[in-house]
Design an enzyme around this catalytic site. Sequence first.
Site, PDB file in Angstrom:
ATOM      1  N   CYS A   1       0.814  -1.236   0.233  1.00 44.65           N
ATOM      2  CA  CYS A   1       0.037   0.017  -0.043  1.00 44.65           C
ATOM      3  C   CYS A   1       0.828   1.339  -0.026  1.00 44.65           C
ATOM      4  O   CYS A   1       2.000   1.304   0.621  1.00 44.65           O
ATOM      5  CB  CYS A   1      -0.966   0.040   1.217  1.00 44.65           C
ATOM      6  SG  CYS A   1      -1.960  -1.341   1.306  1.00 44.65           S
TER       7      CYS A   1
ATOM      8  N   LYS B   1       5.210  -3.398  -5.967  1.00 40.96           N
ATOM      9  CA  LYS B   1       6.858  -3.194  -6.009  1.00 40.96           C
ATOM     10  C   LYS B   1       7.505  -3.575  -4.900  1.00 40.96           C
ATOM     11  O   LYS B   1       8.624  -4.321  -4.715  1.00 40.96           O
ATOM     12  CB  LYS B   1       6.851  -1.576  -6.273  1.00 40.96           C
ATOM     13  CG  LYS B   1       8.406  -1.369  -6.452  1.00 40.96           C
ATOM     14  CD  LYS B   1       9.144  -1.888  -7.585  1.00 40.96           C
ATOM     15  CE  LYS B   1      10.436  -1.161  -7.726  1.00 40.96           C
ATOM     16  NZ  LYS B   1      11.139  -1.785  -8.869  1.00 40.96           N
TER      17      LYS B   1
END
Length: 616
Positions: A2, A611
């Site tokens: 997040c 990522k």
Amino acid sequence: MCGIVGYVGTDKSLEVLLGGLKRLEYRGYDSAGIAVIAPDGSLATAKRAGKLDVLTDELQQHPIPDGGTGIGHTRWATHGGPTDCNAHPHLGDDGRLAVIHNGIIENFATLRDELLAEEFTFESETDTEVAAVLLGREYRAAGSLSEAFQRVVSRLEGAFTLLALHQDQPHVVVGARRNSPLVIGLGEGENFLGSDVAAFVEHTQRALAIGQDQIVTITPEQVTVTDFAGAPVEVEPFDVAWDATAAEKGGWPSFMAKEIAEEPDAVANTLRGRAADGAVHIPELDALGDEFFLGIDQITIVACGTAAYAGLVGSYAIEKWARVPVTVELSHEFRYREPVISGGTLIVSISQSGETMDTLMAVKYAREAGAKAISVCNTQGATIPRESDAALYTHAGPEVAVASTKAFVGQIAALYLFGLSLARVRGTLSAAQQRDAVAELFAVPEKIRAVLESKDTIAQLAHWMSDTRSVLFLGRHVGYPIALEGALKLKELAYIHAEGFAAGELKHGPIALIEPGQPVFVVVPSPRWSDELHKKVVSNIQEIRARGARVIAIAEAGDAAVLPFADEVIRIPLAAPLFEPLLSVIPLQIFAMELAVAKGLDVDQPRNLAKSVTVE
């Protein structure tokens, strides 16, 4: 995973929050939302499932008032699906406070039952709403956001970053972290919070990284950090080494295309200032003293995904040069198999973000068992370096595309530096051998530039193969992890089946996959280094070609032995064999990107990927 942004300052919170979330998109997400204290003192929120553009469209159609205080969030779903209702922020205290959260609250079910018993209600399926409702209850009891927040985070179990604001205290944002990233940005009359510095680097390059189990309170003029018990904590500031323009496309069609083009600089910047007089000297490691390294009797590299393949490449070089046993472990497997660890064990962790949860937990486990630890990382202010004895930063610059390219070559370069530094300390290479290796390594950036010149040819090959459903990759020695990385890149970007194998395993099973037309990339080792190994790979090529495979060989300039048996040959410049991975991986990265482009896919934000994986 997040993305989190917090801001307290002037009446520009929407600009700061949306801009920060845009720069955090690379972390991966499936919904987005913001909460702002409006000029009239009310709390205004907006949140939508989908990309950030969906939220901005919502704000254009149904604007909310701007203000000087706000929090923003991009969510990667864990508890509950990617819906508007489950998106953050979540509200408490009858809609007067808002909470955003990264991580997993492991005891949320117990806390939820406690609150349900007191007749509190919930609208979402998330663990985050439990924290918001709990904070609302504690705020009513304490009358202070900071005190209530301290009570709440002390009760939470798991890994989390939590931010909150309350309309009763319109110029305050509070945050806390446990095994999840949170960085402070220091401004003039304004302050920031973010999952990483990309959230606020457009506004300030002065930052603070808070530690484990710490709480931060920001106002326009002040930043206060305490532990979970409320005791003050001193935090050292640092300057971000890049500016906002480094995290922009700058005219490139994608961040991935830009970052592949930046790989020569990523390697050069990692090497810069770390060699003198033909020997490697790394200030961050030299500060530990020679005794630290002379006491090592085994090295374990822990990492996940692409970073693990960088570790495999590095392990060949470190073991050859420094004559220390090196193993490479997947971080998420390492601590569950009761590995043998002693005071002579050195853990080398690799994480682009420095926040990979599995790797962080592996480092902590090893440290508790008495191991020494060094981290290879690309992000200042990250958690894993702070859990290590020293950090070897790659200086590859911000990597925005989810699938790693330039960070990968930076990690390999850093491991080469570490191996040569360790060999110097241990006396396992002569001065002449060190000079030769250093010269070869520092010549690599220009050789990468030469490989990049063939990008159009590789792109054409990828477009010809755009309907391919399966691709195999083969390699031996240092070419094996490059085969693994080539397969991973194709899976990540093009969503097609791809597998990497050690070429010697071919006859032990994988050759059954070969059928007419099957594309196979083969990373061919230099015949100058080991003619025997080279002959074996050429033999492997003949075996698969005899069964109808379409062979694409990656071979050094002048290697004519592959020509009769390969359908296509991609040439790389001559290099010392141990350094060839820094060259041979480039065509595979370009191929995966271009094949995805040919299929009309988003190469910067592949589906389902994040990522920075900050949950286990």
